[in-house]
Design a protein around this motif. Structure first.
Motif, PDB file in Angstrom:
ATOM      1  N   TYR A 339     -17.387   6.608  24.201  1.00  0.00           N
ATOM      2  CA  TYR A 339     -17.101   6.961  25.597  1.00  0.00           C
ATOM      3  C   TYR A 339     -15.677   7.476  25.777  1.00  0.00           C
ATOM      4  CZ  TYR A 339     -14.156   2.856  26.337  1.00  0.00           C
ATOM      5  OH  TYR A 339     -13.138   1.935  26.261  1.00  0.00           O
ATOM      6  N   MET A 340     -14.809   7.225  24.782  1.00  0.00           N
ATOM      7  CA  MET A 340     -13.400   7.611  24.906  1.00  0.00           C
ATOM      8  C   MET A 340     -13.231   9.088  24.553  1.00  0.00           C
ATOM      9  SD  MET A 340     -10.399   6.919  25.750  1.00  0.00           S
ATOM     10  CE  MET A 340      -8.769   7.627  25.520  1.00  0.00           C
ATOM     11  N   ASP A 341     -13.564   9.939  25.533  1.00  0.00           N
ATOM     12  CA  ASP A 341     -13.450  11.385  25.351  1.00  0.00           C
ATOM     13  C   ASP A 341     -12.318  11.923  26.228  1.00  0.00           C
ATOM     14  OD1 ASP A 341     -14.540  11.107  27.861  1.00  0.00           O
ATOM     15  OD2 ASP A 341     -16.469  12.017  27.364  1.00  0.00           O
ATOM     16  N   GLU A 342     -12.222  13.232  26.327  1.00  0.00           N
ATOM     17  CA  GLU A 342     -11.154  13.824  27.128  1.00  0.00           C
ATOM     18  C   GLU A 342     -11.251  13.409  28.592  1.00  0.00           C
ATOM     19  OE1 GLU A 342      -9.299  18.230  28.327  1.00  0.00           O
ATOM     20  OE2 GLU A 342     -11.161  18.083  27.169  1.00  0.00           O
ATOM     21  N   ALA A 343     -12.474  13.323  29.101  1.00  0.00           N
ATOM     22  CA  ALA A 343     -12.662  12.924  30.500  1.00  0.00           C
ATOM     23  C   ALA A 343     -12.103  11.527  30.750  1.00  0.00           C
ATOM     24  CB  ALA A 343     -14.143  12.972  30.863  1.00  0.00           C
ATOM     25  N   GLU A 344     -12.343  10.609  29.812  1.00  0.00           N
ATOM     26  CA  GLU A 344     -11.852   9.237  29.966  1.00  0.00           C
ATOM     27  C   GLU A 344     -10.326   9.208  29.965  1.00  0.00           C
ATOM     28  OE1 GLU A 344     -12.307   5.055  30.427  1.00  0.00           O
ATOM     29  OE2 GLU A 344     -13.802   6.662  30.513  1.00  0.00           O
ATOM     30  N   LEU A 345      -9.715   9.952  29.041  1.00  0.00           N
ATOM     31  CA  LEU A 345      -8.251   9.977  28.967  1.00  0.00           C
ATOM     32  C   LEU A 345      -7.659  10.581  30.234  1.00  0.00           C
ATOM     33  CD1 LEU A 345      -5.794   9.404  27.137  1.00  0.00           C
ATOM     34  CD2 LEU A 345      -5.965  11.777  26.354  1.00  0.00           C
ATOM     35  N   ILE A 346      -8.215  11.710  30.678  1.00  0.00           N
ATOM     36  CA  ILE A 346      -7.716  12.345  31.907  1.00  0.00           C
ATOM     37  C   ILE A 346      -7.910  11.401  33.099  1.00  0.00           C
ATOM     38  CG2 ILE A 346      -8.090  14.266  33.497  1.00  0.00           C
ATOM     39  CD1 ILE A 346      -6.711  15.076  30.927  1.00  0.00           C
ATOM     40  N   GLU A 361       0.263  16.072  40.841  1.00  0.00           N
ATOM     41  CA  GLU A 361      -0.251  15.818  39.491  1.00  0.00           C
ATOM     42  C   GLU A 361      -1.510  14.959  39.536  1.00  0.00           C
ATOM     43  OE1 GLU A 361       1.252  16.824  36.015  1.00  0.00           O
ATOM     44  OE2 GLU A 361       1.138  18.229  37.705  1.00  0.00           O
ATOM     45  N   ALA A 362      -1.518  13.996  40.451  1.00  0.00           N
ATOM     46  CA  ALA A 362      -2.689  13.124  40.589  1.00  0.00           C
ATOM     47  C   ALA A 362      -3.921  13.939  40.961  1.00  0.00           C
ATOM     48  CB  ALA A 362      -2.425  12.040  41.631  1.00  0.00           C
ATOM     49  N   VAL A 363      -3.769  14.866  41.902  1.00  0.00           N
ATOM     50  CA  VAL A 363      -4.895  15.713  42.311  1.00  0.00           C
ATOM     51  C   VAL A 363      -5.363  16.574  41.151  1.00  0.00           C
ATOM     52  CG1 VAL A 363      -5.562  17.667  43.759  1.00  0.00           C
ATOM     53  CG2 VAL A 363      -4.345  15.736  44.767  1.00  0.00           C
ATOM     54  N   ARG A 364      -4.414  17.186  40.438  1.00  0.00           N
ATOM     55  CA  ARG A 364      -4.773  18.077  39.326  1.00  0.00           C
ATOM     56  C   ARG A 364      -5.560  17.335  38.248  1.00  0.00           C
ATOM     57  NH1 ARG A 364      -2.288  20.104  34.556  1.00  0.00           N
ATOM     58  NH2 ARG A 364      -0.400  18.852  34.852  1.00  0.00           N
ATOM     59  N   PHE A 365      -5.084  16.149  37.884  1.00  0.00           N
ATOM     60  CA  PHE A 365      -5.764  15.391  36.839  1.00  0.00           C
ATOM     61  C   PHE A 365      -7.082  14.806  37.335  1.00  0.00           C
ATOM     62  CE2 PHE A 365      -1.878  15.850  34.555  1.00  0.00           C
ATOM     63  CZ  PHE A 365      -2.179  15.627  33.217  1.00  0.00           C
ATOM     64  N   ALA A 366      -7.111  14.357  38.584  1.00  0.00           N
ATOM     65  CA  ALA A 366      -8.347  13.783  39.106  1.00  0.00           C
ATOM     66  C   ALA A 366      -9.437  14.845  39.236  1.00  0.00           C
ATOM     67  CB  ALA A 366      -8.089  13.117  40.459  1.00  0.00           C
ATOM     68  N   GLU A 367      -9.072  16.053  39.670  1.00  0.00           N
ATOM     69  CA  GLU A 367     -10.063  17.135  39.737  1.00  0.00           C
ATOM     70  C   GLU A 367     -10.629  17.433  38.351  1.00  0.00           C
ATOM     71  OE1 GLU A 367      -8.562  19.802  43.587  1.00  0.00           O
ATOM     72  OE2 GLU A 367      -7.812  20.273  41.566  1.00  0.00           O
ATOM     73  N   LEU A 372     -14.991  16.906  34.214  1.00  0.00           N
ATOM     74  CA  LEU A 372     -15.353  16.613  32.828  1.00  0.00           C
ATOM     75  C   LEU A 372     -16.306  15.433  32.669  1.00  0.00           C
ATOM     76  CD1 LEU A 372     -11.907  17.015  31.013  1.00  0.00           C
ATOM     77  CD2 LEU A 372     -13.855  18.563  30.886  1.00  0.00           C
ATOM     78  N   THR A 373     -16.328  14.512  33.636  1.00  0.00           N
ATOM     79  CA  THR A 373     -17.097  13.282  33.464  1.00  0.00           C
ATOM     80  C   THR A 373     -18.593  13.537  33.482  1.00  0.00           C
ATOM     81  OG1 THR A 373     -15.354  11.927  34.455  1.00  0.00           O
ATOM     82  CG2 THR A 373     -17.555  10.971  34.392  1.00  0.00           C
ATOM     83  N   ASN A 374     -19.270  13.043  32.470  1.00  0.00           N
ATOM     84  CA  ASN A 374     -20.728  13.173  32.378  1.00  0.00           C
ATOM     85  C   ASN A 374     -21.373  12.380  33.515  1.00  0.00           C
ATOM     86  OD1 ASN A 374     -23.492  12.905  31.633  1.00  0.00           O
ATOM     87  ND2 ASN A 374     -22.963  13.226  29.490  1.00  0.00           N
TER      88      ASN A 374
END
Length: 457
Positions: A339-346, A361-367, A372-374
């Motif tokens: 489960y530890m993929d790019e979506a999880e890290l972001i 930055e919070a908005v950019r990363f949360a978007e 990315l999240t399955n």
């Protein structure tokens, strides 16, 4: 009417090579560890062998004493003591177990507790107990799986594969619906189908795989208790699971447990505790963990530092997590880490920027996390959307924030999670200053309707 001799007790004592005096001494020692004083003597043991009755709690202590001697789990019912209470689970102060038998006894006792039974404000383990457990784990050497146990059943890799299959099924239920949905099934399977196997016979190779699979199931129980909002119960599961990793010397899994404990402490606003646990995870795991796992552990350190408002430290930890993740494909990871993929890290990073008050930055990363999240990880997607909503609000965009939060609530799949409900409640408090705004009023109605539907289901 003459009493029937207790042949079950006699048989287990004979198997353990325990004399009346020896068993009496062990029972007194077990009781003392649980904060009780018993004056059990060889005379009392003989009375039990002759068929006399026994106090329910004393029967539990007898079972634990013989479990430790045999290095396998023995229940009071196995000793001819029907109706005995499950192993005691102290409300506070359950420390790092001194033996495998104590660990299994504690886990067996925990499976008799439902997360909804205990009050949500029951005290967690005190910091002194957590610190002592972390230190014990950090300096521990692998015990090695007990392969010399005489038992009628021989465990093979098919049994281990069955546990992993069940763990995957339960994990998917947890991701999809939240911890409250499947905790009863978790407990029953772990107690009846997993714990008994640890007391059977197996080779060293099978034993190591078996303990790894059992540890995965145990940490799932811990996580679902946490997700259900029973933090005291989750604490005790996590501490016992940490002790279980010591048997096979699985440092990566142990570090994962510490990271989970840090996640829980951070969620509860306990920044010093969260930071200590996250750093113990990083330090304890680095000698035996893959880069992907180290990225996870470093991300949790960043989360704790963000809660503590340490901007410089959080930036450093996030950079370390990124560097580890860049090498994530350079090693073979265990299945539980998939489960530890790019979506999880972001997703972890968007929490950090939100907590640090860095709206843009919070908005950019949360978007990016939402993108990315399955969708099969419904709860994770719900969390990311709520963090995006909070970040948009932090950035001054009320309409976008309420729209995003509405999408998270309307999806509904994460609502079984007490943690998700907390995210929604936090957002409602944050927008309460705009209570007369039509969009905010509409969102409040959405939340009421969603919770009513949950009650109906």
């Amino acid at each position: 009417m003459s009493k029937e001799p207790n042949r079950k007790l006699a048989a287990v004592m004979a198997e353990a090579g325990a004399s009346n005096k020896g068993l009496a001494k062990r029972v007194r020692e077990v009781a003392q560890r649980h904060g009780e004083h018993l004056g059990t003597t060889h005379v009392a043991v003989q009375r039990w062998l002759d068929g006399s009755g026994i106090q329910r709690q004393t029967a539990v202590f007898v079972a634990e004493a013989l479990s430790a001697k045999l290095r396998r789990r023995v229940a009071p019912q196995d000793l001819g003591f029907p109706g005995a209470a499950p192993a005691p689970t102290p409300a506070v102060g359950m420390g790092y177990a001194g033996s495998l038998a104590e660990t299994l006894s504690a886990l067996d006792g925990l499976t008799h507790q439902r997360p909804e039974d205990g009050p949500s404000d029951e005290p967690q383990l005190p910091n002194v107990d957590v610190h002592a457990a972390v230190l014990s784990w950090l300096v521990a050497r692998p015990e090695g799986v007990p392969t010399d146990v005489p038992a009628a059943r021989r465990v093979g890799m098919r049994d281990v594969a069955a546990i992993w299959t069940a763990a995957g099924f339960f994990m998917q239920l947890d991701f999809q619906f939240g911890g409250g949905h499947a905790h009863k099934a978790f407990r029953h399977y772990f107690r009846e189908d997993v714990l008994p196997l640890l007391g059977c016979s197996y080779s060293a190779k099978v034993g190591e795989a078996l303990f790894q699979a059992a540890t995965e199931m145990s940490q799932l129980l811990a996580w679902t208790a946490y997700d259900s909002g029973n933090h005291a119960l989750a604490d005790r599961y996590m501490l016992s699971t940490l002790r279980l990793t010591q048997v096979a010397g699985d440092r990566m899994m142990g570090a994962r447990i510490l990271a989970n404990m840090s996640h829980q402490a951070n969620y509860l606003g306990q920044a010093p505790r969260a930071l200590m646990l996250a750093r113990a995870s990083v330090e304890g795991g680095k000698a035996g963990s893959t880069p992907r796992a180290m990225a996870l552990f470093s991300a949790h350190e960043a989360r704790a530092l963000s809660t503590a408002q340490d901007h410089k430290g959080a930036a450093r930890a996030m950079s370390e997590a990124e560097r580890f993740f860049e090498r994530a494909d350079s090693a073979d990871d265990p299945e539980w880490l998939s489960y530890m993929d790019e979506a999880e890290l972001i997703g972890e990073f968007c929490h950090c920027f939100r907590d640090l008050g860095q709206g843009a930055e919070a908005v950019r990363f949360a978007e990016r996390a939402v993108e990315l999240t399955n969708p099969k990880y419904a709860r994770t997607l719900g969390f990311c959307r709520m963090v995006l909503a909070q970040s948009q609000l932090l950035n001054g965009d009320l309409d976008a924030a309420v729209t995003t939060a509405g999408l998270a609530v309307e999806a509904g799949d994460a609502l079984e999670s007490a943690r998700f409900q907390r995210y929604v409640g936090d957002f409602q408090r944050e927008v309460s200053a705009y209570g007369t705004h039509p969009a905010v009023q509409q969102f409040s109605g959405q939340v009421r309707d969603a919770m009513n539907r949950l009650d109906d289901e």
